[in-house]
Each structure stands twice: as C-alpha cells, then as structure tokens.
Design a protein around this motif. Sequence first.
Motif, PDB file in Angstrom:
ATOM      1  N   ALA A  99     -11.159  11.048   6.498  1.00 51.29           N
ATOM      2  CA  ALA A  99      -9.708  11.128   6.334  1.00 51.29           C
ATOM      3  C   ALA A  99      -9.340  11.837   5.037  1.00 51.29           C
ATOM      4  CB  ALA A  99      -9.103   9.723   6.350  1.00 51.29           C
ATOM      5  N   ILE A 100     -10.045  11.520   3.954  1.00 47.91           N
ATOM      6  CA  ILE A 100      -9.713  12.111   2.666  1.00 47.91           C
ATOM      7  C   ILE A 100     -10.015  13.605   2.654  1.00 47.91           C
ATOM      8  CG2 ILE A 100     -10.289  12.095   0.206  1.00 47.91           C
ATOM      9  CD1 ILE A 100     -10.871   9.067   0.539  1.00 47.91           C
ATOM     10  N   ALA A 101     -11.179  13.989   3.161  1.00 50.32           N
ATOM     11  CA  ALA A 101     -11.571  15.400   3.126  1.00 50.32           C
ATOM     12  C   ALA A 101     -10.751  16.258   4.079  1.00 50.32           C
ATOM     13  CB  ALA A 101     -13.056  15.539   3.468  1.00 50.32           C
ATOM     14  N   ALA A 140      -9.438   7.133  10.735  1.00 51.37           N
ATOM     15  CA  ALA A 140      -9.041   8.248   9.865  1.00 51.37           C
ATOM     16  C   ALA A 140      -7.625   8.698  10.189  1.00 51.37           C
ATOM     17  CB  ALA A 140     -10.025   9.405  10.014  1.00 51.37           C
ATOM     18  N   GLY A 141      -7.292   8.735  11.477  1.00 55.49           N
ATOM     19  CA  GLY A 141      -5.930   9.098  11.864  1.00 55.49           C
ATOM     20  C   GLY A 141      -4.911   8.106  11.338  1.00 55.49           C
ATOM     21  N   LEU A 142      -5.258   6.820  11.374  1.00 56.61           N
ATOM     22  CA  LEU A 142      -4.366   5.787  10.845  1.00 56.61           C
ATOM     23  C   LEU A 142      -4.143   5.984   9.345  1.00 56.61           C
ATOM     24  CD1 LEU A 142      -2.821   3.090  10.958  1.00 56.61           C
ATOM     25  CD2 LEU A 142      -5.042   1.919  10.778  1.00 56.61           C
ATOM     26  N   LEU A 143      -5.212   6.218   8.596  1.00 56.87           N
ATOM     27  CA  LEU A 143      -5.074   6.409   7.155  1.00 56.87           C
ATOM     28  C   LEU A 143      -4.206   7.627   6.824  1.00 56.87           C
ATOM     29  CD1 LEU A 143      -8.673   5.657   5.812  1.00 56.87           C
ATOM     30  CD2 LEU A 143      -6.586   4.356   5.341  1.00 56.87           C
ATOM     31  N   CYS A 144      -4.409   8.720   7.543  1.00 57.00           N
ATOM     32  CA  CYS A 144      -3.618   9.915   7.267  1.00 57.00           C
ATOM     33  C   CYS A 144      -2.163   9.728   7.678  1.00 57.00           C
ATOM     34  CB  CYS A 144      -4.224  11.124   7.968  1.00 57.00           C
ATOM     35  SG  CYS A 144      -5.690  11.740   7.130  1.00 57.00           S
ATOM     36  N   HIS A 152      -0.654   7.830   4.906  1.00 58.52           N
ATOM     37  CA  HIS A 152      -0.552   8.708   3.733  1.00 58.52           C
ATOM     38  C   HIS A 152       0.696   9.581   3.809  1.00 58.52           C
ATOM     39  CE1 HIS A 152      -1.877  11.159   0.402  1.00 58.52           C
ATOM     40  NE2 HIS A 152      -2.042  12.233   1.154  1.00 58.52           N
ATOM     41  N   PHE A 153       0.856  10.305   4.901  1.00 59.78           N
ATOM     42  CA  PHE A 153       1.994  11.219   5.016  1.00 59.78           C
ATOM     43  C   PHE A 153       3.301  10.464   5.244  1.00 59.78           C
ATOM     44  CE2 PHE A 153      -1.440  14.274   6.264  1.00 59.78           C
ATOM     45  CZ  PHE A 153      -1.280  15.111   5.165  1.00 59.78           C
ATOM     46  N   HIS A 154       3.241   9.366   5.959  1.00 64.00           N
ATOM     47  CA  HIS A 154       4.421   8.524   6.164  1.00 64.00           C
ATOM     48  C   HIS A 154       5.013   8.089   4.829  1.00 64.00           C
ATOM     49  CE1 HIS A 154       6.147   4.421   6.636  1.00 64.00           C
ATOM     50  NE2 HIS A 154       6.610   4.864   7.782  1.00 64.00           N
ATOM     51  N   GLU A 193      -6.260  -6.041   4.140  1.00 65.70           N
ATOM     52  CA  GLU A 193      -6.548  -5.868   2.716  1.00 65.70           C
ATOM     53  C   GLU A 193      -7.459  -4.668   2.499  1.00 65.70           C
ATOM     54  OE1 GLU A 193      -8.789  -8.253  -0.945  1.00 65.70           O
ATOM     55  OE2 GLU A 193      -8.359  -9.275   0.943  1.00 65.70           O
ATOM     56  N   LEU A 194      -8.493  -4.548   3.322  1.00 65.38           N
ATOM     57  CA  LEU A 194      -9.407  -3.423   3.203  1.00 65.38           C
ATOM     58  C   LEU A 194      -8.705  -2.118   3.549  1.00 65.38           C
ATOM     59  CD1 LEU A 194     -12.303  -2.615   2.546  1.00 65.38           C
ATOM     60  CD2 LEU A 194     -12.859  -2.926   4.971  1.00 65.38           C
ATOM     61  N   LEU A 195      -7.862  -2.127   4.565  1.00 65.07           N
ATOM     62  CA  LEU A 195      -7.083  -0.944   4.931  1.00 65.07           C
ATOM     63  C   LEU A 195      -6.212  -0.495   3.769  1.00 65.07           C
ATOM     64  CD1 LEU A 195      -6.042   1.086   7.085  1.00 65.07           C
ATOM     65  CD2 LEU A 195      -4.363  -0.661   7.752  1.00 65.07           C
ATOM     66  N   HIS A 196      -5.596  -1.448   3.086  1.00 64.31           N
ATOM     67  CA  HIS A 196      -4.750  -1.100   1.940  1.00 64.31           C
ATOM     68  C   HIS A 196      -5.568  -0.440   0.827  1.00 64.31           C
ATOM     69  CE1 HIS A 196      -1.506  -1.222  -0.943  1.00 64.31           C
ATOM     70  NE2 HIS A 196      -2.252  -1.910  -1.771  1.00 64.31           N
ATOM     71  N   LEU A 197      -6.774  -0.939   0.575  1.00 64.63           N
ATOM     72  CA  LEU A 197      -7.630  -0.323  -0.435  1.00 64.63           C
ATOM     73  C   LEU A 197      -8.018   1.095  -0.032  1.00 64.63           C
ATOM     74  CD1 LEU A 197      -9.953  -3.294  -1.439  1.00 64.63           C
ATOM     75  CD2 LEU A 197      -8.215  -2.197  -2.860  1.00 64.63           C
ATOM     76  N   HIS A 198      -8.305   1.298   1.241  1.00 66.99           N
ATOM     77  CA  HIS A 198      -8.630   2.643   1.720  1.00 66.99           C
ATOM     78  C   HIS A 198      -7.427   3.571   1.592  1.00 66.99           C
ATOM     79  CE1 HIS A 198     -12.018   0.846   4.423  1.00 66.99           C
ATOM     80  NE2 HIS A 198     -12.414   1.029   3.185  1.00 66.99           N
ATOM     81  N   PHE A 199      -6.244   3.039   1.858  1.00 62.19           N
ATOM     82  CA  PHE A 199      -5.005   3.809   1.701  1.00 62.19           C
ATOM     83  C   PHE A 199      -4.802   4.215   0.234  1.00 62.19           C
ATOM     84  CE2 PHE A 199      -0.362   3.335   0.730  1.00 62.19           C
ATOM     85  CZ  PHE A 199       0.050   4.546   1.268  1.00 62.19           C
ATOM     86  N   LEU A 200      -5.040   3.283  -0.688  1.00 66.26           N
ATOM     87  CA  LEU A 200      -4.951   3.627  -2.106  1.00 66.26           C
ATOM     88  C   LEU A 200      -5.945   4.729  -2.466  1.00 66.26           C
ATOM     89  CD1 LEU A 200      -4.682   0.145  -3.893  1.00 66.26           C
ATOM     90  CD2 LEU A 200      -2.851   1.799  -3.469  1.00 66.26           C
ATOM     91  N   LEU A 201      -7.116   4.678  -1.859  1.00 72.85           N
ATOM     92  CA  LEU A 201      -8.154   5.647  -2.178  1.00 72.85           C
ATOM     93  C   LEU A 201      -7.781   7.047  -1.707  1.00 72.85           C
ATOM     94  CD1 LEU A 201     -10.905   6.150  -3.401  1.00 72.85           C
ATOM     95  CD2 LEU A 201     -11.943   5.513  -1.228  1.00 72.85           C
ATOM     96  N   ILE A 202      -7.243   7.171  -0.498  1.00 72.63           N
ATOM     97  CA  ILE A 202      -6.851   8.507  -0.029  1.00 72.63           C
ATOM     98  C   ILE A 202      -5.730   9.063  -0.911  1.00 72.63           C
ATOM     99  CG2 ILE A 202      -5.200   7.703   1.740  1.00 72.63           C
ATOM    100  CD1 ILE A 202      -6.034  10.008   3.496  1.00 72.63           C
TER     101      ILE A 202
END
Length: 253
Positions: free
Chosen positions: A45-47, A98-102, A105-107, A145-154
């Motif tokens: 997702a990040i890359a 990855a689609g969820l994280l992106c 991110h854009f939302h 909680e883990l999803l939120h950390l991944h969101f912060l990371l992206i």
Amino acid sequence: MIYERKHDWVMIPQYHHSLLSGDISKNWGMGNLKEDNRWDDVTLAIAQHDCAWIDLDETPFWNDRAKSPYSFIDFPINLRMTFYTKGIDQLERQSPYAGLLCSMHFHSFFVESKDLAAIEFVKQEKARQNRLMEQLNLFESCSRELLHLHFLLIQFCDNLSLYLCLQEPGTPKAEEFPWFKNGFPELFPFANGRKIMAEWLDSKRVSLHPFPLASSTVVSVRIKEVQKANIQQYGIAKAYKDTKWTERTFTLV
C-alpha cells in the motif's frame, strides 16, 4: 511534484515519490508495530499508493494561472478524484487490505472539503472502507488498533517522502517547506506522544528524532531538472520529455 529554482523546475513523478515512501517503510523498526501477517500488504500500500499517477505524470500540464507546472497540490480536483479512485480500485484488486489502507489515506485528505466532487469521493470511500472492513473481519478492537497503526505508517512514510522531495536538499530548518517544519503529525506509541522531527544535516543526510527506523537507511529518488528556457521555447511536454533523469540519494539517520 515540483519546486522552483532560479533557472529550472525540479520535477518528481508522484509514482517515484510513492516508491520512495515504500523504501522508507521497508526498514521500519518492527518493534514499533505489532508483528502481524499483513506486513506485505502494508508495504504494498505504501509503495503503490500513487500508482494512478503513472499515466498522468508521463506528460506534465502547464498551469497558466500560476505560471508553473501543475503539481498534486493544485491539480484539478475532479481529475484527482477520478485517478485516486482508479488507484484504490487497482490496489484493492491486488490486496483488499492495501486497498483499504489507501482508501483511508486519500479519504483523510478531503473529510473537511466543501467541494462537491470531494464530498462524493469521501462518501464513496467510506462505503468502500465499511465493505472491506466487513470482508476482512476487522471489527474487533485489536484488529482496528493494528489497522490504525498501519494507517499512521502510510501517512508518515508519505509525508517523509514529501519532505525529501518538495525542497532543496540541505534546506535550513527555518526555510523548510511549511507542512513539516514543526514535525510530522502522526503520533506513534513508541514516541510517547512526541512528534517525529526531521532536519537536514547536509544535502545528503536527514536526521529523524525520535528515530523510527531499524537502522540508518539509504533511499533514492529519480528526478528531472527541467530548464525554464526549454519550457518557454518548446513547451512543457517536450522540455520534460527531453530532460534526462538524475538520481538523488539520502541517508536517514
């Protein structure tokens, strides 16, 4: 993305910036995030978060009003929404997580926007997020909680990559691009409520404190330095196409 110098425009395709974000994430201090089986999806997702810009960046557009090339900041919003959606769709097909994280991110960029296209985009992506949360069974508190950390990371890797790309290497702290002069907004548990601060030590090295990576990390990005005289003579499309690629390398310490 672009920034201006006296005789040229430094131009970096959004997708190159996206790949730089991914390279930063690969050396993340894993102790700062819980071990999980979604790490490959997170780094994907990040890359690839700006994969939709690949075609757009082939030929830059000139902004007559601003007398500069369009950047991701001032690119027409209706087109941006269309391509953001295209990119999220593409990532969701590769990896729903990855689609969820992106999507998240854009939302997050447009939740306060009053533009009609942005309001529709926010509504559309919120529906996507709810659907993917259900599909991936992410409603338990530990998963969220883990999803939120991944969101912060992206968001952090995106912002750190922007920091490296939106200004001249070695820019003094007082003259930095204003978005990040006072630190990055993402707050990680390991930092105990402190913002991560970045500062150029010289034109090749950037200090991060508190340091979030596993070790000193070398990253690079391809750029074009497009001469203003060539833009005036040949137009932005030809001037950009004829300019050779160069590479910038940075060490994060």
